[in-house]
Motif scaffolding. Structure first.
Motif, short mmCIF file in Angstrom:
data_model
loop_
_atom_site.label_atom_id
_atom_site.label_comp_id
_atom_site.label_asym_id
_atom_site.label_seq_id
_atom_site.Cartn_x
_atom_site.Cartn_y
_atom_site.Cartn_z
N TYR A 128 -8.84 -3.03 -4.10
CA TYR A 128 -7.93 -3.23 -5.21
C TYR A 128 -8.62 -3.99 -6.34
O TYR A 128 -8.46 -3.66 -7.53
CB TYR A 128 -6.69 -3.99 -4.75
N ASP A 134 -8.92 -3.75 1.86
CA ASP A 134 -7.96 -3.25 0.87
C ASP A 134 -7.95 -4.14 -0.38
O ASP A 134 -7.87 -3.65 -1.51
CB ASP A 134 -6.55 -3.19 1.47
N ASP A 193 0.86 -1.18 0.00
CA ASP A 193 0.00 0.00 0.00
C ASP A 193 0.90 1.22 0.00
O ASP A 193 1.62 1.49 0.98
CB ASP A 193 -0.91 -0.02 1.24
N ILE A 225 -2.46 0.72 -4.38
CA ILE A 225 -2.11 -0.64 -3.98
C ILE A 225 -1.63 -1.37 -5.23
O ILE A 225 -2.36 -1.45 -6.23
CB ILE A 225 -3.32 -1.37 -3.36
N ILE A 245 -1.97 -5.38 4.03
CA ILE A 245 -3.19 -5.34 3.21
C ILE A 245 -4.30 -6.09 3.92
O ILE A 245 -4.14 -7.28 4.27
CB ILE A 245 -2.93 -5.96 1.82
#
Length: 351
Positions: free
Chosen positions: A73, A69, A58, A86, A65
């Motif tokens: 992504y 997250d 990140d 990311i 992560i």
């Protein structure tokens, strides 16, 4: 020289009124399936990233992560947004992105774009199907009105083996037309007293027109319009009152059935001999039991009496005239005669 292989474009008015049978799958069900596929691809991508989270970094420096997250992504990656906060930095993570995430991205886009394109091209697809149907359909049956009488007439036609696409239903009630379309019938939205609506239904190329409207005066107008468009098409009409039969005959109807009086006679007979009513209903139902049918006289039967055949013959059609089986004019069968006889009906589930 004129190119006869090219078909003229379909009038937009025709596309709005004429509707080909819908696919068995309902549009909402199809849309929900596509949404489920899109979310499935999104969730699969998020799980893959989260399992291999050690290979991602990140750039905002907020620590390891998390699943949120990974889901973020997957969302920006599959939608090709790609903010770059990311990113995969290990060789394994980049390999997974290339081999797994990219195909999922393509699947996600195909589902979304495919749904949009299908919605945009639905009118063109309907136009093509209508154009193809109109170029092929001949000798079909047009049913005016899909109420109780019209629905029963369609069920009888289907029971006799008529293909659904060779039956066209004309009505103004959208609910009735939806019910007809669910059976695979071609439907036309509009007032059948208008010649433009009957032209869309292909009355000029039809073998028969069944007029099953709720009002006798409407039936007269429909019959007049249909007869003017196609004088040779056979027109069968159902009316409520017997006093209107002569009006239908003068308008061009080939056969007129008085529904109210016929039902009244059956009610009267049922009070004394209910078994007779059951036999009549059996003969009028082509799906099971016995049914009344028509066939041509075979070569071996020419010259013989219709009363001596193996089949139970009720009448003989010679030319355009119907004779009872005991009429002296049909004591000897001739070539071209047609027999009205009782046959054993075959249920739909039997070969």
């Amino acid at each position: 020289m004129r190119d006869r292989t090219r078909r003229p474009p379909v009038d937009p008015q025709v596309i709005g009124a004429l509707r080909m049978p819908d696919n068995p799958e309902r549009p909402l069900v199809a849309l929900l399936k596509r949404v489920a596929v899109a979310f499935g691809a999104l969730l699969a991508a998020a799980l893959i990233v989260w399992i291999g989270r050690d290979g991602y970094v990140d750039n905002n420096g907020e620590g390891p992560i998390s699943f949120n997250d990974a889901l973020y992504y997957a969302t920006v990656s599959l939608s090709t947004t790609g903010y770059g906060d990311i990113v995969p930095y290990t060789p394994l993570a980049r390999l997974l992105t290339t081999v797994v995430i990219t195909p999922l991205r393509l699947l996600f886009l195909i589902v979304l774009v495919g749904t949009t394109v299908e919605l945009l091209t639905e009118r063109s697809r309907q136009s093509f199907r209508i154009q193809r149907w109109r170029s092929r359909v001949r000798d079909h049956t047009v049913v005016i009105g899909y109420g109780t009488k019209g629905r029963a007439a369609v069920e009888t036609l289907l029971g006799d083996g008529t293909e659904p696409e060779r039956i066209v239903v004309v009505d103004t009630d959208r609910a009735q037309l939806d019910a007809a379309s669910a059976l695979g019938l071609v439907t036309v939205t509009g007032n059948a007293t208008r010649s433009s609506v009957l032209r869309i239904a292909g009355v000029h190329q039809a073998s028969a027109v069944i007029v099953a409207t709720n009002r006798d005066d409407t039936a007269v107008l429909v019959t007049l319009t249909a007869k003017e468009l196609s004088p040779k098409t056979r027109i069968v009409v159902a009316v409520r009152e017997s006093e209107n039969v002569h009006l239908l005959r003068q308008s061009g109807a080939d056969s007129v059935i008085v529904s109210a009086e016929t039902a009244g006679r059956l009610l009267g007979v049922a009070t004394r001999t209910p078994s007779v009513v059951e036999v009549v209903e059996d003969l009028l139902t082509p799906d099971a039991g016995f049914a009344i049918s028509e066939r041509e006289v075979e070569a071996s039967e020419v010259g013989g009496s219709p009363r001596h055949l193996a089949d139970i013959v009720l009448g003989v059609v010679r030319g355009e005239q119907l004779y009872r089986v005991d009429a002296s004019k049909v004591d000897a069968l001739e070539r071209g005669d047609r027999l009205l006889y009782v046959r054993k009906a075959t249920p739909p589930d039997e070969d």
